[in-house]
Motif scaffolding. Structure first.
Motif, PDB file in Angstrom:
ATOM      1  N   VAL A  18     -33.324   5.391  -0.990  1.00 34.59           N
ATOM      2  CA  VAL A  18     -33.936   6.329  -0.136  1.00 34.59           C
ATOM      3  C   VAL A  18     -33.877   6.084   1.343  1.00 34.59           C
ATOM      4  O   VAL A  18     -34.234   5.208   1.989  1.00 34.59           O
ATOM      5  CB  VAL A  18     -35.507   6.671  -0.202  1.00 34.59           C
ATOM      6  CG1 VAL A  18     -35.834   7.942   0.629  1.00 34.59           C
ATOM      7  CG2 VAL A  18     -35.729   6.978  -2.010  1.00 34.59           C
ATOM      8  N   SER A  40     -42.092  17.210   7.547  1.00 31.26           N
ATOM      9  CA  SER A  40     -42.886  16.477   6.334  1.00 31.26           C
ATOM     10  C   SER A  40     -41.751  15.624   5.713  1.00 31.26           C
ATOM     11  O   SER A  40     -41.042  16.251   5.187  1.00 31.26           O
ATOM     12  CB  SER A  40     -44.043  17.343   5.565  1.00 31.26           C
ATOM     13  OG  SER A  40     -44.211  16.693   4.576  1.00 31.26           O
ATOM     14  N   GLY A  41     -42.168  14.299   5.234  1.00 33.91           N
ATOM     15  CA  GLY A  41     -41.405  13.612   4.704  1.00 33.91           C
ATOM     16  C   GLY A  41     -40.081  12.963   5.351  1.00 33.91           C
ATOM     17  O   GLY A  41     -39.365  12.447   4.919  1.00 33.91           O
ATOM     18  N   ARG A 204     -35.581  14.139   7.069  1.00 32.87           N
ATOM     19  CA  ARG A 204     -35.182  12.811   6.469  1.00 32.87           C
ATOM     20  C   ARG A 204     -33.563  12.525   6.175  1.00 32.87           C
ATOM     21  O   ARG A 204     -33.095  13.637   5.563  1.00 32.87           O
ATOM     22  CB  ARG A 204     -35.903  12.633   5.150  1.00 32.87           C
ATOM     23  CG  ARG A 204     -35.704  11.148   4.609  1.00 32.87           C
ATOM     24  CD  ARG A 204     -36.826  11.051   3.290  1.00 32.87           C
ATOM     25  NE  ARG A 204     -35.994  11.674   2.201  1.00 32.87           N
ATOM     26  CZ  ARG A 204     -34.894  11.347   1.566  1.00 32.87           C
ATOM     27  NH1 ARG A 204     -34.372  10.192   1.872  1.00 32.87           N
ATOM     28  NH2 ARG A 204     -34.459  11.804   0.592  1.00 32.87           N
TER      29      ARG A 204
HETATM   30  N1  LIG Z   1     -42.375   2.539  -0.227  1.00 27.24           N
HETATM   31  C1  LIG Z   1     -41.377   3.383  -0.521  1.00 27.24           C
HETATM   32  N2  LIG Z   1     -40.291   3.396  -1.328  1.00 27.24           N
HETATM   33  C2  LIG Z   1     -39.534   4.579  -1.464  1.00 27.24           C
HETATM   34  N3  LIG Z   1     -39.366   5.669  -0.813  1.00 27.24           N
HETATM   35  C3  LIG Z   1     -40.408   5.600   0.222  1.00 27.24           C
HETATM   36  C4  LIG Z   1     -41.534   4.713   0.402  1.00 27.24           C
HETATM   37  N4  LIG Z   1     -42.448   5.141   1.331  1.00 27.24           N
HETATM   38  C5  LIG Z   1     -41.774   6.269   1.864  1.00 27.24           C
HETATM   39  N5  LIG Z   1     -40.746   6.752   0.956  1.00 27.24           N
HETATM   40  C6  LIG Z   1     -40.048   7.943   1.328  1.00 27.24           C
HETATM   41  O1  LIG Z   1     -39.345   7.872   2.548  1.00 27.24           O
HETATM   42  C7  LIG Z   1     -39.337   9.423   3.264  1.00 27.24           C
HETATM   43  C8  LIG Z   1     -40.189   9.217   4.540  1.00 27.24           C
HETATM   44  O2  LIG Z   1     -41.566   8.878   4.217  1.00 27.24           O
HETATM   45  P1  LIG Z   1     -42.628   8.983   5.386  1.00 27.24           P
HETATM   46  O3  LIG Z   1     -42.279   8.032   6.370  1.00 27.24           O
HETATM   47  O4  LIG Z   1     -44.007   8.819   4.673  1.00 27.24           O
HETATM   48  O5  LIG Z   1     -42.352  10.435   5.997  1.00 27.24           O
HETATM   49  P2  LIG Z   1     -43.673  11.274   6.864  1.00 27.24           P
HETATM   50  O6  LIG Z   1     -44.626  10.481   7.376  1.00 27.24           O
HETATM   51  O7  LIG Z   1     -42.813  11.671   8.019  1.00 27.24           O
HETATM   52  O8  LIG Z   1     -44.111  12.383   6.176  1.00 27.24           O
HETATM   53  C9  LIG Z   1     -40.084  10.136   2.170  1.00 27.24           C
HETATM   54  O9  LIG Z   1     -39.136  10.863   1.410  1.00 27.24           O
HETATM   55  C10 LIG Z   1     -40.699   9.030   1.166  1.00 27.24           C
HETATM   56  O10 LIG Z   1     -40.805   9.547   0.036  1.00 27.24           O
END
Ligand SMILES: Nc1ncnc2c1ncn2[C@@H]1O[C@H](COP(=O)(O)OP(=O)(O)O)[C@@H](O)[C@H]1O
Ligand SMILES: [Mg+2]
Length: 243
Positions: A18, A40-41, A204
């Motif tokens: 990802v 978001s995400g 993303r």
């Molecule tokens: N530990 C992890 N392993 C795999 N994917 C992750 C992990 N943490 C976050 N993601 C993915 O990375 C992307 C960005 O997440 P995040 O930084 O939490 O976004 P935001 O805070 O902008 O909502 C999302 O698609 C999330 O599902």
């Protein structure tokens, strides 16, 4: 104070990889407060984890005070999205937690008072309003007297009056303590009220989409002024273009 140089972050590997952040570069001056917004995400929380040294970039570099970040630094504090309070500890114990982890004995009385929490030191989180719980989370971070304060949507899901009160408190504390701050928020008005600059991220993996200068920020009177409303409109337009 903060330099993000060509940072990419990929979670996992192979077909399940990802990509969360791609080729992101920006810097934050000492004493500056920057807001970060994006869909978001898109990778906002991941960006804060990188700045806090909890996650390492897949490529690129994060520097704080000229040093590459290789782990959690004593002079950097992170406010988590849900305040991260321990339910079995009192307000005082929760506020002291980050200090004690660093084996520091300073008092938290001053910062609890500054956040309007005097008299509640012996209460437990379940006995507080949500707004008070968020303030305890902020107190815990500021008790460290950090040079850099990182905040992950600290006012999310609060009613608008409570949110504005905490935004005002944060502005006062920023003037008083002169920390460098990165505030992640999905609230457009909050970004315009508290961000000297507003970094807009793409979906993303997060890249820098636009940087909005916001020199009028810095006083409570700014909220609701014509200049403020124009910035809110501009930011809404930029975010709206993304769908
Ligand atoms: N530990 C992890 N392993 C795999 N994917 C992750 C992990 N943490 C976050 N993601 C993915 O990375 C992307 C960005 O997440 P995040 O930084 O939490 O976004 P935001 O805070 O902008 O909502 C999302 O698609 C999330 O599902
Ligand atoms: Mg997030």
């Amino acid at each position: 104070m903060i330099e993000v140089r060509g940072v990419s972050l990929v979670y996992g590997s192979g077909p399940a990889a990802v990509p969360a952040i791609a080729e992101l570069s920006f810097s934050v001056e000492e004493g500056e407060m920057v807001a970060v917004v994006g869909p978001s995400g898109c990778g906002k929380t991941s960006l804060l984890l990188l700045l806090d040294g909890l996650v390492r970039p897949t490529s690129g570099q994060v520097l704080i005070a000229g040093e590459e970040v290789r782990g959690v630094r004593r002079d950097v504090a992170l406010v988590l999205q849900d305040a991260g309070l321990l339910p079995w500890k009192t307000v005082r114990q929760n506020a002291e937690l980050a200090l004690r982890i660093q084996k520091r004995r300073e008092s938290v009385d001053g910062i609890l008072a500054a956040l309007g929490l005097s008299g509640f030191e012996r209460r437990f989180p379940a006995e507080l309003s949500e707004g008070m719980r968020r303030r305890v989370g902020i107190a815990r971070a500021l008790a460290l007297r950090p040079r850099v304060l990182l905040m992950d949507e600290p006012m999310a899901n609060l009613d608008s009056l409570t949110r504005e009160r905490i935004q005002n408190l944060l502005l006062d504390l920023w003037w008083e303590m002169r920390f460098t701050a990165v505030l992640v928020t999905h609230d457009i008005e909050e970004a315009v009220f508290l961000g000297q600059r507003i970094l807009v991220l793409t979906p993303r993996p997060a890249r820098l989409r636009e940087v909005l200068e916001n020199p009028g920020m810095g006083s409570q009177e700014y909220r609701g002024s014509p200049d403020f409303l124009a910035r809110v409109r501009a930011l809404r337009r930029i975010l709206g273009e993304n769908g």
